[in-house]
Scaffold this motif. Structure first.
Motif, mmCIF file in Angstrom:
data_model
loop_
_atom_site.group_PDB
_atom_site.id
_atom_site.type_symbol
_atom_site.label_atom_id
_atom_site.label_comp_id
_atom_site.label_asym_id
_atom_site.label_seq_id
_atom_site.Cartn_x
_atom_site.Cartn_y
_atom_site.Cartn_z
ATOM 1 N N ASN A 212 0.916 -1.292 0.059
ATOM 2 C CA ASN A 212 0.008 -0.130 0.022
ATOM 3 C C ASN A 212 0.993 1.210 0.024
ATOM 4 O O ASN A 212 2.017 1.061 0.451
ATOM 5 C CB ASN A 212 -0.978 0.132 1.239
ATOM 6 C CG ASN A 212 -2.145 0.566 0.807
ATOM 7 O OD1 ASN A 212 -2.366 1.555 0.072
ATOM 8 N ND2 ASN A 212 -3.437 0.245 1.787
ATOM 9 N N SER A 217 -0.750 3.393 4.741
ATOM 10 C CA SER A 217 -0.622 2.524 5.855
ATOM 11 C C SER A 217 -0.381 3.090 6.947
ATOM 12 O O SER A 217 -0.742 2.648 8.279
ATOM 13 C CB SER A 217 0.823 1.661 5.493
ATOM 14 O OG SER A 217 0.614 1.108 4.405
ATOM 15 N N PRO A 228 -5.504 -2.763 0.294
ATOM 16 C CA PRO A 228 -4.137 -2.912 -0.416
ATOM 17 C C PRO A 228 -3.972 -3.627 -1.800
ATOM 18 O O PRO A 228 -4.908 -3.755 -2.232
ATOM 19 C CB PRO A 228 -3.317 -3.754 0.597
ATOM 20 C CG PRO A 228 -4.191 -4.895 1.055
ATOM 21 C CD PRO A 228 -5.714 -4.088 1.158
#
Length: 357
Positions: A212, A217, A228
């Motif tokens: 990601n 994140s 993701p």
């Protein structure tokens, strides 16, 4: 007066007589050998040429400079198309390296010498390099213990040579040099500002990484669900460094899903023990995943090494050859009776406790 040859830079090293030394310091003089006299003359000529050219006009008019026209949409399309092409190419790749610090970059450099191996590097920071932009405590110089200086010779990085170690005048010379060499290769892609959030695991084997944007994140707790992406790989090399916000994430994830028992963390500093241990313990920790660099110290409770970088380079090289072995390709670890590659000799070359790389 005794003198000894050294490899790079190619000086003749002599020590001043004791009568000329101070009580506390030993002065080292470097005299050019005949080969370098010629090199010095060439450099002087080059400098003279550069000085002359600096007064020459550039190939454009600085008084009325104008760029070629371009549409903003073209700029956007060029960046987007090329990046997305890279994402498509590396959605299923040979090796994913997580972490572009000194170990990860050294691994990618060594591994990508084989043009048939596609390498994707994931780095959570906008700027790759990890802690290798500085030597330690915001100081500039990088210390590398012998014989890891052979890797610097290969990269063409100059250094000041001492008895058991060498010093690069600024750590950024190592990082920028290895990156410029590495990223010019067509089989390598560095994905900056991308975090590895998780691992792909099938049949108890690591088969890739879950990715990601790093900023996403870092903000999962403040935003709604942001799913993701993935990169499948034949081999994952985890070089996330020592513990921290994004440190040792690979081995910590292995522990949380029960593939390893514990991550005890690194012990207190002991350079002589630490560097050999980091290289020795660089290995395929679970099927499909190799651990390198300071992340090794986290999983094995090895001492931290502090501001000396040779083990990072050699651990990265070893990880590359482990990856080549896992891919069924020629590598320096399976040399079948031939002399092993000198770059894979451990840092403490004179130690009686040397282990095989």
């Amino acid at each position: 007066m005794a003198s000894t040859k050294i490899s790079s830079p190619s000086f003749t090293k002599t020590t001043t007589p004791s009568s000329l030394r101070s009580n506390t310091n030993t002065t080292t003089l470097f005299r050019l050998n005949p080969q370098q006299h010629a090199c010095k003359n060439t450099n002087l000529s080059l400098r003279a040429s550069m000085s002359a050219s600096s007064s020459s006009p550039p190939p454009y008019d600085l008084h009325s400079f104008k760029f070629e026209p371009i549409r903003e949409s073209i700029v956007s399309r060029e960046m987007t198309r090329r990046y997305m092409t890279d994402m498509v190419t590396h959605a299923d790749t040979d090796v994913v390296i997580v972490g572009a610090g000194s170990a990860g970059l050294s691994c990618a450099y060594e591994l990508s010498k084989n043009p048939s191996v596609n390498v994707a590097i994931i780095e959570q920071s906008v700027s790759p390099g990890g802690g290798a932009w500085l030597g330690g405590q915001l100081f500039s110089a990088m210390v590398v213990r012998k014989p890891a200086h052979r890797f610097l010779d290969e990269l063409g990085i100059e250094y000041d040579e001492q008895d058991n170690y060498v010093v690069i005048k600024h750590a950024a010379l190592f990082t920028s040099t290895i990156m410029s060499n590495l990223l010019a290769r067509p089989n390598v892609k560095l994905f900056n500002a991308v975090a590895a959030e998780d691992l792909i695991v099938k049949n108890n084997r690591v088969g890739g990484v879950v990715t990601n944007w790093a900023l996403v994140s870092m903000n999962h707790d403040t935003q709604s669900c942001m799913d993701p992406n993935v990169m499948e790989a034949k081999v994952v090399v985890s070089s996330c460094g020592h513990d921290g916000p994004f440190g040792a994430t690979g081995v910590k994830r292995l522990k949380s899903i029960g593939m390893i028992d514990s991550v005890p963390g690194m012990k207190a500093l002991d350079m002589n023990t630490a560097e050999d241990a980091i290289v020795k313990l660089t290995r395929e920790i679970v099927p499909g995943m190799i651990v390198t660099g300071m992340e090794v110290a986290e999983i094995d409770g090895a001492p931290r090494m502090g501001p000396t970088f040779g083990a990072m380079m050699i651990s990265g090289q070893k990880a590359a050859h482990l990856a080549l072995r896992a891919l069924g390709l020629p590598n320096a670890l399976d040399y079948a009776g031939n002399i092993p590659q000198p770059e894979l000799v451990l840092a403490a070359a004179q130690s009686p406790n040397i282990v095989d790389a």
